[in-house]
Every structure is written in C-alpha cells, then in structure tokens.
Scaffold this motif. Structure first.
Motif, PDB file in Angstrom:
ATOM      1  N   LEU A 173      -6.583  -3.940 -16.572  1.00  0.00           N
ATOM      2  CA  LEU A 173      -5.274  -4.383 -16.081  1.00  0.00           C
ATOM      3  C   LEU A 173      -5.457  -5.710 -15.382  1.00  0.00           C
ATOM      4  N   HIS A 174      -4.342  -6.425 -15.179  1.00  0.00           N
ATOM      5  CA  HIS A 174      -4.384  -7.708 -14.488  1.00  0.00           C
ATOM      6  C   HIS A 174      -4.379  -7.451 -12.986  1.00  0.00           C
ATOM      7  N   LEU A 175      -5.429  -7.891 -12.305  1.00  0.00           N
ATOM      8  CA  LEU A 175      -5.573  -7.659 -10.871  1.00  0.00           C
ATOM      9  C   LEU A 175      -5.211  -8.930 -10.115  1.00  0.00           C
ATOM     10  N   ASP A 176      -3.927  -9.079  -9.838  1.00  0.00           N
ATOM     11  CA  ASP A 176      -3.423 -10.242  -9.136  1.00  0.00           C
ATOM     12  C   ASP A 176      -3.741 -10.123  -7.640  1.00  0.00           C
ATOM     13  N   THR A 177      -4.345 -11.156  -7.078  1.00  0.00           N
ATOM     14  CA  THR A 177      -4.764 -11.124  -5.674  1.00  0.00           C
ATOM     15  C   THR A 177      -3.590 -10.922  -4.728  1.00  0.00           C
ATOM     16  N   ASP A 178      -2.477 -11.602  -4.989  1.00  0.00           N
ATOM     17  CA  ASP A 178      -1.304 -11.449  -4.111  1.00  0.00           C
ATOM     18  C   ASP A 178      -0.803 -10.013  -4.109  1.00  0.00           C
ATOM     19  N   ARG A 179      -0.774  -9.390  -5.285  1.00  0.00           N
ATOM     20  CA  ARG A 179      -0.316  -8.000  -5.361  1.00  0.00           C
ATOM     21  C   ARG A 179      -1.297  -7.065  -4.664  1.00  0.00           C
ATOM     22  N   LEU A 180      -2.592  -7.358  -4.794  1.00  0.00           N
ATOM     23  CA  LEU A 180      -3.596  -6.528  -4.149  1.00  0.00           C
ATOM     24  C   LEU A 180      -3.477  -6.579  -2.624  1.00  0.00           C
TER      25      LEU A 180
END
Length: 261
Positions: A173-180
């Motif tokens: 999956l795409h692990l976006d830093t902002d979402r994390l």
C-alpha cells in the motif's frame, strides 16, 4: 465533607471540582485505597489531565473528611505509579496516566484514541531498504529484497510513549508520511482493503539505550517494554513485522487469563 458510617461524597480543589468521591467507611477496603483508585480512574479517563493540581494533603484531608496520613498514603500510591508528583510550594500535580493496552491484534493508535489518550505521531523514517535476514524471514521474503521501513514516535498528551519500527512488503500500500502522522498503520491497511486476521507476538523487557532513552524522555538505562509482532492477513500472508519499545513507566500490557477446561 465525608459522612461517617456510609458512602461519602466530596469535591476537592478546582482541578477536581467536577468529581465526586464515594468513600465508604463501612467497607473493608481501606479508605486510602478507595481514594487512590478513584483518583487513578479519573486520571485514566482524562477527567484529570496532566498539569492539574490536587492541592496539598492538609486541604485534601479537610475537604474529604479524612486523616492526613490516609490522604498521604493514597497520594504516595499514585506517586509510586508515576501518575502524580509532589512539587514544593505547589502541591500535588497530575503527571500523566499509564497506558493499559489490551493484548489483542489492534493498533496502538486505535487503542490510545479509544481510551481518550490523545495520540500523536512523528514519522522519523519512511523509506525503501533491502530486507535484513530477520525481517525477510518474518515476512517470507528473500533476504536483500526491497521492503518499506517505518520508524515512528508515538505520543500521548504531548509526551512520548513508544518508538515503533515497522517493516512491510513494498507495493502492499502507499504509505504517505502525512497520513501516518494523523492515523494508525493498521487503519491504513484496513482502508487499503487488507484484512488482518492473526499475529504472532513476543513481549519482553530490557534497559533503554542512550538513544532510546533520549527519544522517550527517560534516563539512560530506564526500563522499557519490548514487542515483536508479525501480522498476517486473512489469506495467511505476512503483511507487517514490527519491533517496538515502550516506556515501562507509562505503558503496560493488560492480560485476561482463562483456566483451560
């Protein structure tokens, strides 16, 4: 003021103005323990927040109709747990609540949020690297193959509670830093349609290194809890391997044990 011979209810200092304490003098449970437990519950549920003042022992004993030694023993119980601190010239102050996490396949972020602990995350690392041998074995991947490594600092009420290091197969999956930094990893996995089914987990304890202690705002050599977990989806595929450390002064695993028939 407490009334002898039955349940007593009293409000204390402004930090406790919304609390009523039920102190049952007829109960075999010691009064200091009753008071300590009710204060602990108020801290755990966020009714008493870090920084709130309880006042001094004399004021509390007068307001609650208890002896000063009883109040002192209740406060000392929570001081030893790290929930309260005595400050000269200030009085007794709430420090923080200890995180008590159920031992189940869940996200630390979700557990903290459900407990009203105000979770926050700082992403320290989010990159693709070759898989070391132990990680490759856990994820059933060839050694040296590409994996995504995440390193995050998890906080509650602005204070660090855990350092989380997670490894995932690339392309999962795409692990976006902002979402994390605004949600939990397991929540992102579920959103991506990945159903977590089971996990294999090991819990331990050791002393913190100098770097770990600095990150967790602890002294070098302070006790930390450790956890290694491999999580599997509903097809049996390993989708995440984590190695985490937690501040023992602020974190505990909560077990429920059943007798095997």
């Amino acid at each position: 003021m407490a009334k002898p011979g039955g349940a007593s209810r009293a409000a204390t200092t402004p930090a406790l103005h919304c609390l009523d304490f039920a102190l049952d003098r007829a109960s075999p449970v010691p009064l200091y323990y009753q008071l300590a437990r009710q204060l602990e519950e108020a801290i755990e549920h966020g009714v008493l927040a870090p920084g709130n003042l309880l006042g001094n022992e004399v004021d509390l004993s007068i307001r609650l109709g208890l002896s000063r030694p009883t109040v002192r023993q209740a406060i000392q119980t929570l001081v030893e747990k790290g929930l309260l601190v005595r400050r000269r010239g200030v009085g007794t102050q709430v420090v923080h609540s200890q995180v008590k996490r159920p031992l189940e396949l869940s996200s630390l972020y979700d557990d903290l949020e459900a407990a009203g602990q105000g979770p926050a995350t700082r992403v320290v690392r989010n990159e693709t690297v070759p898989a070391p041998a132990d990680v490759a074995a856990a994820l059933s991947l060839p050694e040296g193959g590409e994996i995504t490594v995440l390193e995050r600092l998890r906080l509650t009420h602005g204070q660090p509670v855990a350092v989380l290091c997670n490894y995932l197969p690339t392309g999962l999956l795409h692990l976006d830093t902002d979402r994390l930094e605004s949600t939990g990893l397991y929540r992102m996995l579920r959103t991506a349609g990945i159903t977590l089914h089971s996990a294999r987990q090991t819990i331990g304890a050791r002393s913190a290194t100098a770097e770990e202690a600095a990150r967790l705002d602890e002294k070098k050599g302070a006790a930390v809890l450790t956890m290694q977990r491999t999580a599997y989806d509903d097809s049996g595929r390993p989708v995440e391997y984590g190695t985490h450390i937690y501040r023992a002064s602020r974190y505990a695993f909560d077990f429920r044990l059943l007798v095997r028939p």
